[in-house]
Design a protein around this motif. Structure first.
Motif, PDB file in Angstrom:
ATOM      1  N   ARG A 371     126.941  80.866 177.225  1.00  5.41           N
ATOM      2  CA  ARG A 371     128.073  80.497 176.366  1.00  5.41           C
ATOM      3  C   ARG A 371     127.762  80.747 174.904  1.00  5.41           C
ATOM      4  O   ARG A 371     128.630  81.162 174.132  1.00  5.41           O
ATOM      5  N   LEU A 372     126.527  80.511 174.518  1.00  2.09           N
ATOM      6  CA  LEU A 372     126.175  80.659 173.103  1.00  2.09           C
ATOM      7  C   LEU A 372     125.814  82.090 172.736  1.00  2.09           C
ATOM      8  O   LEU A 372     126.154  82.565 171.658  1.00  2.09           O
ATOM      9  N   GLU A 373     125.136  82.781 173.634  1.00  6.74           N
ATOM     10  CA  GLU A 373     124.593  84.089 173.265  1.00  6.74           C
ATOM     11  C   GLU A 373     125.284  85.257 173.955  1.00  6.74           C
ATOM     12  O   GLU A 373     125.008  86.416 173.638  1.00  6.74           O
ATOM     13  N   GLY A 374     126.164  84.964 174.917  1.00  8.89           N
ATOM     14  CA  GLY A 374     126.967  86.044 175.492  1.00  8.89           C
ATOM     15  C   GLY A 374     126.237  86.970 176.443  1.00  8.89           C
ATOM     16  O   GLY A 374     126.688  88.078 176.689  1.00  8.89           O
ATOM     17  N   ILE A 375     125.118  86.532 176.974  1.00  5.38           N
ATOM     18  CA  ILE A 375     124.451  87.312 178.020  1.00  5.38           C
ATOM     19  C   ILE A 375     124.196  86.375 179.188  1.00  5.38           C
ATOM     20  O   ILE A 375     123.664  85.286 179.010  1.00  5.38           O
TER      21      ILE A 375
END
Lengths: 452, 452
Positions: A371-375
């Motif tokens: 959710r925070l880093e998109g991976i």
């Protein structure tokens, strides 16, 4: 986002930690019994790979053909997880090396490309391998495609049926994929005739692959990604990360990676560990394993088979016993009962640390991270994510500001059923009791240990 | 591999082609009947997005908050497909802009992030949307996550059940996902009570989303990715590609992209088309559609509804009729019956070209491409891959050496069942007869066309 990536960061040599070790590795011992003769097994491996497993040369040149292929996706990005840092309220810096952006989706492609090159250079026309969930098969299919080799993959039958996407992507990359047991080998046909189509496992898939390779001219067996030469090839990850760190003016205090057999962990950690071996750094290298398969944290340092079949040479390593079975765990790549002899020796000599975490905690961290880093991390890689978060939280509580580096070894696009199970509250942790481990260790072969 | 990517390549402004057009777009007309009043629909859209749809300002500033979020994955790489060139024996250069490397897996994230920002800035607490196969829902879930909005996705029920991975990834990114028809709305409950759980389609999912948004304070409807402002936001793709091309010293002669509604095509093509509109370039921009949904190649330029429900304003565009149904086609994102009014007008005025290809040819090219270049294209993106290969082959036969640029708009990791069907020889092409199109066009609304 702070990212660093430059084609010129791809090293010209792999790093061979054997050249810097202040001790010798315990020698391999022949197996007690063997389906294939030792001679047959040796013939399967190109001489270049045999040499790479024992060489004391510190820097082993990467063949130009391999380096050229690396350029298709390397250097991989070194990324700062700034949003994660902020959400944790830590002064620690969290950096990760992302190895999931290639065609195979994981770090394994770096050794698969190299292995395919050496087999092709040694005259092979066709590689045969066994694969469990399919990550290794996918990487090897791409490696074979790169060097004009045919590729045959024996995929554990239950995975073949449960993970059709993994099967298809190997086919897209030109591999011939069959479920194991398969009618293509005598041993597979035997099981099928007995109606035991679900009796396969990774050891049996490798057995079928070996039988196939021995029976077909120009065919050779590729064992997989847990060998010493696999770790060597994987050091391209850590070497790049070191170059990138220097350019960015950072110096990792902690290097973290999940541990299957060792190529992922050794791949990123060894180049940093080199500085420690030379006394120019006090970097901590932490291997992360599932608490459902705790070889480095709860296993013993003993001679054991490297696979479950008892046909391979014996190696001294941290092991839970080659009969150890892990059920209900999603990180299939971390299910191996032991740890490569190289990483095991480093652990034995106190040069690396080891931690283990239950999978529900690991998935909680993976969801937070994506959710925070998109991976979206693969379940294996999620172990490193979780450990990095623990380190960063500890730093926050201690008021320190270390630079943490971890390897995000693969994406989780094919692992969404595990994520679904976690999000639906259906995931359970697998408890391993001391009794489980003791029982499994009883199957260890009794050997006369050579004096080191 | 030649790759170019630099964070500084992210533009500071989007490019609004309306500022350069030598003609006016035909005005929208009110729908004949509407489930929601025009007023209700308007209230759903932040004023900033309304303005962006009609502004004649050439360069529209990208808010710093959006640009900061773009930095999580932009600039995206511009990659030269050298192995593909060699295998085709062409002198043409083939370059592609890869938009599949982000958390959502497709180009749609560039507008989803922008839309979420504008809705949040306008006071929304929660966005509601409808999604078919799930690409838009995934992108919007990530956008909402970025700006602290809740996200509710009505996903077409058949896709919800057939594509659980797509559902799960939206949940990983924090969205509340329900199958449509759903019990959460009166209209959905009605269908379910009638036992028609499979009666949903994308138009109905949007209808449910609207009902939900109207019924819940702080909630607003996000329509999707086919609007004029979506194309505007997507120009970040072409602007980056133009900057990257200049740095590399190349000048695309042909720009190719697949066409759903227009945001992907317009996103990469418009910045290059600007040079053509100003007379400083003769670049050819080619849209690629499936021959199973040939709106630009075989549709008519008429007023029609932008969705299948007949509740939206009428727009003049190339259309196959809002009742046109495409069966058996794998590129779900190209299934839309029409083409955005902006791209349609460009086609009408002869400023862009359009081609259509059958899906089996498209998948053959996609498999070739992934084996050579190591990226598995989404079926939508594979249309652009195929068209680029056709152009390169033509150049080879003609002895020319054009620079070809195409947009690889998304990865195909969730489309492996389609690849499996192709590899198993089970994929069929869908034939659309003139009679099919004529029949569908009979449902077009009769309107008095305003004189332009």
């Amino acid at each position: 986002m702070q990212v660093s990536s430059d084609e010129n960061d791809i090293p010209t040599h792999w790093y061979n930690i054997l050249g810097d070790l202040p001790f010798d590795l315990p020698p391999d011992l022949p197996p007690e019994s063997s389906a294939a003769s030792d001679e047959q097994l040796k013939l399967q491996l190109p001489l270049a790979l045999v040499r790479q497993s024992t060489s004391r040369e510190r820097n082993i040149p990467i063949p130009p053909e391999v380096r050229d292929r690396y350029r298709a996706w390397r250097s991989t990005p070194l990324i700062r997880a700034e949003r994660l840092e902020r959400s944790l309220g830590t002064q620690a810096q969290i950096w990760f090396k992302y190895e999931g952006g290639n065609a195979s989706g994981s770090h394994k492609l770096s050794t698969a490309i190299a292995q395919a090159y050496y087999y092709a250079a040694a005259g092979a026309k066709r590689l045969v391998t066994g694969t469990g969930a399919g990550q290794w098969g996918t990487a090897l299919a791409i490696g074979c495609q790169a060097f004009g080799l045919e590729c045959k993959v024996y995929m554990v039958g239950t995975s073949f049926r449960q993970k059709p996407y993994r099967k298809t992507i190997m086919q897209v990359y030109g591999a011939d994929v069959v479920p194991s047991p398969s009618p293509d080998t005598a041993s597979g046909a035997r099981l099928l005739n007995e109606g035991r189509m679900d009796a396969g496992n990774i050891a049996f898939a490798v057995t079928e692959a070996l039988e196939d390779a021995l029976a077909n001219d120009g065919s050779q067996l590729s064992v997989g990604s847990g060998e010493s030469y696999s770790i060597l090839h994987s050091t391209v990850i850590g070497l790049e990360a070191r170059t990138q760190s220097e350019r960015l003016g950072i110096r990792p205090d902690v290097v973290i990676a999940s541990l299957g057999a060792g190529s992922n962990f050794g791949g990123i950690a060894f180049p940093f560990l080199q500085d420690r071996l030379r006394g120019t750094s006090e970097v901590r290298c932490i291997s992360v394993e599932p608490s459902a398969c705790p070889k480095l944290t709860r296993g013993v340092y003993r001679y054991d088979y490297t696979d479950g079949s008892g046909i391979t040479p014996l190696q001294k390593m941290y092991t839970l016993g080659h009969r150890f079975r892990t059920a209900g765990m999603h990180a299939g790549g971390l299910r191996y009962h032991a740890c490569s002899k190289l990483v095991s020796a480093l652990r034995h000599h106190g040069l690396i640390e080891a931690v283990a975490y239950p999978q529900t905690d690991v998935f909680a961290s993976a969801v937070l991270f994506s959710r925070l880093e998109g991976i979206l991390p693969a379940p294996e890689s999620a172990h490193a994510v979780h450990a990095a978060i623990q380190e960063a939280a500890r730093a926050r509580d201690a008021g320190t500001a270390p630079v943490i580096l971890f390897c995000l070894s693969g994406h989780g696009m094919f692992d969404l059923s595990a994520y679904a199970q976690y999000l639906d509250g259906q995931m359970e942790d697998v408890e391993v009791t001391d009794e489980d481990i003791r029982a499994s260790l009883e199957a260890l072969p009794t050997v006369l240990e050579p004096t080191a």
